[in-house]
Design a protein around this motif. Sequence first.
Motif, short mmCIF file in Angstrom:
data_model
loop_
_atom_site.label_atom_id
_atom_site.label_comp_id
_atom_site.label_asym_id
_atom_site.label_seq_id
_atom_site.Cartn_x
_atom_site.Cartn_y
_atom_site.Cartn_z
N SER A 242 -58.68 -46.32 -122.11
CA SER A 242 -59.22 -47.11 -123.22
C SER A 242 -60.71 -47.37 -123.04
CB SER A 242 -58.46 -48.43 -123.36
OG SER A 242 -58.66 -49.24 -122.22
N LEU A 243 -61.17 -47.51 -121.81
CA LEU A 243 -62.60 -47.68 -121.56
C LEU A 243 -63.36 -46.41 -121.93
CD1 LEU A 243 -64.80 -49.51 -120.36
CD2 LEU A 243 -64.36 -48.43 -118.16
N GLY A 244 -62.80 -45.25 -121.62
CA GLY A 244 -63.43 -43.99 -122.00
C GLY A 244 -63.47 -43.80 -123.50
N LYS A 245 -62.38 -44.18 -124.16
CA LYS A 245 -62.34 -44.07 -125.62
C LYS A 245 -63.37 -45.00 -126.26
CE LYS A 245 -58.29 -44.79 -127.33
NZ LYS A 245 -57.09 -45.24 -128.03
N SER A 246 -63.49 -46.20 -125.73
CA SER A 246 -64.49 -47.13 -126.24
C SER A 246 -65.91 -46.61 -126.04
CB SER A 246 -64.35 -48.49 -125.56
OG SER A 246 -63.07 -49.02 -125.80
N ALA A 247 -66.14 -45.99 -124.89
CA ALA A 247 -67.47 -45.44 -124.61
C ALA A 247 -67.79 -44.29 -125.57
CB ALA A 247 -67.55 -44.96 -123.17
#
Length: 94
Positions: free
Chosen positions: A32-37
């Motif tokens: 989810s952090l990668g998707k947000s980035a």
Amino acid sequence: MFGRLGAPEIILILVVIILLFGAKKLPDMARSLGKSARILKSEAKAMKDENKSSTTPAGPPNNDEQNPPRTIQAAPGDVTSSRPVNEPTDTTKR
């Protein structure tokens, strides 16, 4: 006061993170952090492109040409964002 982080400090921080969140939730959090980035990066690029296009001189606006609204799409292969929704059932007595 705060010096550089060495290997023992980094290992201690990682152990605390694993203890706090658990090993099962860490991959989901990283995903989810990668998707947000990725979303943040694409929105920043779109804002830059929009700013460049608005500063260039252009003719009068044409009403026939309307820009469709931008949509944010999930990354390819991401199935976590497209989960089915369970609708509530009517359990009241009549």
